[in-house]
Design a protein around this motif. Structure first.
Motif, PDB file in Angstrom:
ATOM      1  N   ILE A   1     -20.766  23.469  13.953  1.00  0.00           N
ATOM      2  CA  ILE A   1     -19.640  23.987  14.739  1.00  0.00           C
ATOM      3  C   ILE A   1     -20.137  24.634  16.028  1.00  0.00           C
ATOM      4  N   ALA A   2     -21.344  25.201  15.998  1.00  0.00           N
ATOM      5  CA  ALA A   2     -21.930  25.783  17.212  1.00  0.00           C
ATOM      6  C   ALA A   2     -22.284  24.686  18.214  1.00  0.00           C
ATOM      7  N   GLN A   3     -22.793  23.573  17.720  1.00  0.00           N
ATOM      8  CA  GLN A   3     -23.137  22.456  18.595  1.00  0.00           C
ATOM      9  C   GLN A   3     -21.897  21.787  19.189  1.00  0.00           C
ATOM     10  N   ARG A   4     -20.868  21.654  18.384  1.00  0.00           N
ATOM     11  CA  ARG A   4     -19.642  20.976  18.852  1.00  0.00           C
ATOM     12  C   ARG A   4     -18.772  21.886  19.715  1.00  0.00           C
ATOM     13  N   ARG A   5     -18.973  23.182  19.565  1.00  0.00           N
ATOM     14  CA  ARG A   5     -18.261  24.177  20.382  1.00  0.00           C
ATOM     15  C   ARG A   5     -16.744  24.005  20.322  1.00  0.00           C
ATOM     16  N   ILE A   6     -16.251  23.860  19.111  1.00  0.00           N
ATOM     17  CA  ILE A   6     -14.805  23.807  18.893  1.00  0.00           C
ATOM     18  C   ILE A   6     -14.374  25.180  18.412  1.00  0.00           C
ATOM     19  N   ASN A   7     -13.529  25.830  19.157  1.00  0.00           N
ATOM     20  CA  ASN A   7     -13.176  27.225  18.888  1.00  0.00           C
ATOM     21  C   ASN A   7     -12.000  27.331  17.914  1.00  0.00           C
ATOM     22  N   VAL A   8     -12.227  26.859  16.691  1.00  0.00           N
ATOM     23  CA  VAL A   8     -11.226  26.962  15.621  1.00  0.00           C
ATOM     24  C   VAL A   8     -11.983  27.283  14.335  1.00  0.00           C
ATOM     25  N   PRO A   9     -11.285  27.794  13.320  1.00  0.00           N
ATOM     26  CA  PRO A   9     -11.964  28.053  12.046  1.00  0.00           C
ATOM     27  C   PRO A   9     -12.538  26.771  11.443  1.00  0.00           C
ATOM     28  N   TYR A  10     -13.730  26.896  10.872  1.00  0.00           N
ATOM     29  CA  TYR A  10     -14.379  25.787  10.160  1.00  0.00           C
ATOM     30  C   TYR A  10     -14.538  26.255   8.726  1.00  0.00           C
ATOM     31  N   LEU A  11     -13.710  25.728   7.837  1.00  0.00           N
ATOM     32  CA  LEU A  11     -13.581  26.245   6.485  1.00  0.00           C
ATOM     33  C   LEU A  11     -14.388  25.438   5.473  1.00  0.00           C
ATOM     34  N   ALA A  12     -15.092  26.155   4.614  1.00  0.00           N
ATOM     35  CA  ALA A  12     -15.870  25.525   3.550  1.00  0.00           C
ATOM     36  C   ALA A  12     -14.995  25.389   2.306  1.00  0.00           C
ATOM     37  N   ASP A  13     -14.805  24.155   1.874  1.00  0.00           N
ATOM     38  CA  ASP A  13     -13.977  23.869   0.695  1.00  0.00           C
ATOM     39  C   ASP A  13     -14.835  23.154  -0.348  1.00  0.00           C
ATOM     40  N   LYS A  14     -15.906  23.796  -0.766  1.00  0.00           N
ATOM     41  CA  LYS A  14     -16.855  23.140  -1.666  1.00  0.00           C
ATOM     42  C   LYS A  14     -16.307  22.997  -3.083  1.00  0.00           C
ATOM     43  N   ALA A  15     -15.297  23.774  -3.436  1.00  0.00           N
ATOM     44  CA  ALA A  15     -14.608  23.579  -4.715  1.00  0.00           C
ATOM     45  C   ALA A  15     -13.505  22.532  -4.587  1.00  0.00           C
ATOM     46  N   GLN A  16     -13.295  22.049  -3.365  1.00  0.00           N
ATOM     47  CA  GLN A  16     -12.333  20.982  -3.048  1.00  0.00           C
ATOM     48  C   GLN A  16     -10.900  21.341  -3.444  1.00  0.00           C
ATOM     49  N   VAL A  17     -10.559  22.599  -3.227  1.00  0.00           N
ATOM     50  CA  VAL A  17      -9.200  23.073  -3.514  1.00  0.00           C
ATOM     51  C   VAL A  17      -8.190  22.459  -2.548  1.00  0.00           C
ATOM     52  N   ALA A  18      -8.441  22.619  -1.243  1.00  0.00           N
ATOM     53  CA  ALA A  18      -7.531  22.066  -0.238  1.00  0.00           C
ATOM     54  C   ALA A  18      -7.566  20.535  -0.245  1.00  0.00           C
ATOM     55  N   LEU A  19      -8.747  19.974  -0.471  1.00  0.00           N
ATOM     56  CA  LEU A  19      -8.890  18.522  -0.530  1.00  0.00           C
ATOM     57  C   LEU A  19      -7.998  17.933  -1.618  1.00  0.00           C
ATOM     58  N   THR A  20      -8.016  18.551  -2.790  1.00  0.00           N
ATOM     59  CA  THR A  20      -7.199  18.081  -3.906  1.00  0.00           C
ATOM     60  C   THR A  20      -5.721  18.328  -3.648  1.00  0.00           C
ATOM     61  N   MET A  21      -5.405  19.474  -3.089  1.00  0.00           N
ATOM     62  CA  MET A  21      -4.015  19.823  -2.810  1.00  0.00           C
ATOM     63  C   MET A  21      -3.363  18.808  -1.873  1.00  0.00           C
ATOM     64  N   LEU A  22      -4.117  18.386  -0.858  1.00  0.00           N
ATOM     65  CA  LEU A  22      -3.582  17.459   0.136  1.00  0.00           C
ATOM     66  C   LEU A  22      -3.940  16.001  -0.160  1.00  0.00           C
ATOM     67  N   ASP A  23      -4.776  15.797  -1.172  1.00  0.00           N
ATOM     68  CA  ASP A  23      -5.218  14.455  -1.565  1.00  0.00           C
ATOM     69  C   ASP A  23      -5.902  13.734  -0.405  1.00  0.00           C
ATOM     70  N   ALA A  24      -6.752  14.468   0.299  1.00  0.00           N
ATOM     71  CA  ALA A  24      -7.518  13.863   1.397  1.00  0.00           C
ATOM     72  C   ALA A  24      -8.629  12.991   0.828  1.00  0.00           C
ATOM     73  N   LYS A  25      -8.947  11.921   1.541  1.00  0.00           N
ATOM     74  CA  LYS A  25      -9.948  10.970   1.056  1.00  0.00           C
ATOM     75  C   LYS A  25     -11.020  10.644   2.093  1.00  0.00           C
ATOM     76  N   LYS A  26     -10.740  10.904   3.373  1.00  0.00           N
ATOM     77  CA  LYS A  26     -11.658  10.502   4.448  1.00  0.00           C
ATOM     78  C   LYS A  26     -11.971  11.673   5.362  1.00  0.00           C
ATOM     79  N   THR A  27     -13.028  11.499   6.146  1.00  0.00           N
ATOM     80  CA  THR A  27     -13.241  12.364   7.303  1.00  0.00           C
ATOM     81  C   THR A  27     -13.478  11.460   8.505  1.00  0.00           C
ATOM     82  N   PRO A  28     -12.810  11.738   9.630  1.00  0.00           N
ATOM     83  CA  PRO A  28     -11.760  12.738   9.769  1.00  0.00           C
ATOM     84  C   PRO A  28     -10.420  12.228   9.239  1.00  0.00           C
ATOM     85  N   GLU A  29      -9.673  13.133   8.646  1.00  0.00           N
ATOM     86  CA  GLU A  29      -8.304  12.846   8.194  1.00  0.00           C
ATOM     87  C   GLU A  29      -7.466  14.088   8.469  1.00  0.00           C
ATOM     88  N   VAL A  30      -6.333  13.901   9.114  1.00  0.00           N
ATOM     89  CA  VAL A  30      -5.520  15.039   9.536  1.00  0.00           C
ATOM     90  C   VAL A  30      -4.250  15.159   8.705  1.00  0.00           C
TER      91      VAL A  30
END
Length: 246
Positions: A157-186
């Protein structure tokens, strides 16, 4: 098997997929036309219609397409309550409900190492800056590989310099909630009565590799529609790297 039976089994299989009953669906797909129906379900709308008309009679094809679009819409309109994740930028927790006062929240699943995420970093930064007054952007990393660890997220995130939160979802809570499958996926979320509904989900645009050749800005167009109070477009399947489940 006649056409009516094939169409009925196809619709049943789509319903099973919506309920994650994948094994039951697969058991039904011994018929060639059912398999073909499921394959064309992910194609663009006009292509789907044309292929279905070739598979079945016009009335049955229309029934199938209408049913598939109904279930697609139901998926897009799902309600999200809340999730709380660690932001590696601020080293603090961030909850979705913090942004209930925004007109929308753009949740983008991303990674450190996927080439497609690198292609999109400048486009995401531009969108986040353009719509910062009304739309909150959240980047989420749910990937499990060693190169996706929290320390590596900090560097990325420091290299990309995008000024937004970068959230760690290693338990995949949000991933499962939204049923995301790819990156990037919005997932563009619309705040509604203390909860969030999925307004648009899928690809950011129609050209992952060459930003200057983009013809359809799916995320940008749907942000504009959300802000204008207009209906969203159909979801467009995300193209990128698959996220490995835990």
């Amino acid at each position: 098997m006649n056409k009516n039976s094939i169409a009925a089994q196809t619709v049943s299989c789509i319903k099973m997929l919506e309920n994650s009953e994948i094994a039951s669906c697969l058991a039904m797909t011994h018929e060639t036309k059912i398999k073909a129906s499921l394959r064309v379900a992910s194609r663009p709308k006009q292509s789907r219609k044309k292929t279905m008309l070739q598979l079945f009679s016009p009335k049955i094809a229309l029934l199938f397409v209408s049913t598939f679009l109904f279930f697609s819409f139901t998926t897009i309109a799902q309600t999200i309550t809340n999730f709380t994740l660690l932001d590696v930028v601020s080293v603090d927790t961030v909850s979705l409900k913090q942004y209930a006062n925004k007109k929308g929240v753009a949740v983008i699943f991303t990674s450190n190492e996927c080439a497609f995420d690198n292609y999109y970093s400048e486009r995401i930064k531009k969108l986040a800056n353009t719509y910062s007054d009304n739309i909150q952007f959240l980047l989420i990393n749910a990937s499990q590989e060693p190169g996706e660890a929290v320390a590596a997220m900090n560097q990325t995130i420091a290299q990309r310099r995008i000024n937004v939160p970068y959230l760690a979802d290693k338990a995949q809570v949000a991933l499962t909630m939204l049923d995301a499958k790819k990156t990037p996926e919005v997932f563009l979320l619309k705040p509604t009565a203390g909860k969030f509904t999925v307004f648009y989900a899928g690809a950011l645009d129609d050209n992952p590799q060459v930003a200057t050749d983009v013809k359809q800005d799916y995320l940008k167009n749907n942000i504009e529609k959300l802000l204008a109070g207009q209906p969203s477009d159909e979801s467009v399947r995300a193209v990128g790297c698959s996220v490995r489940r835990r």
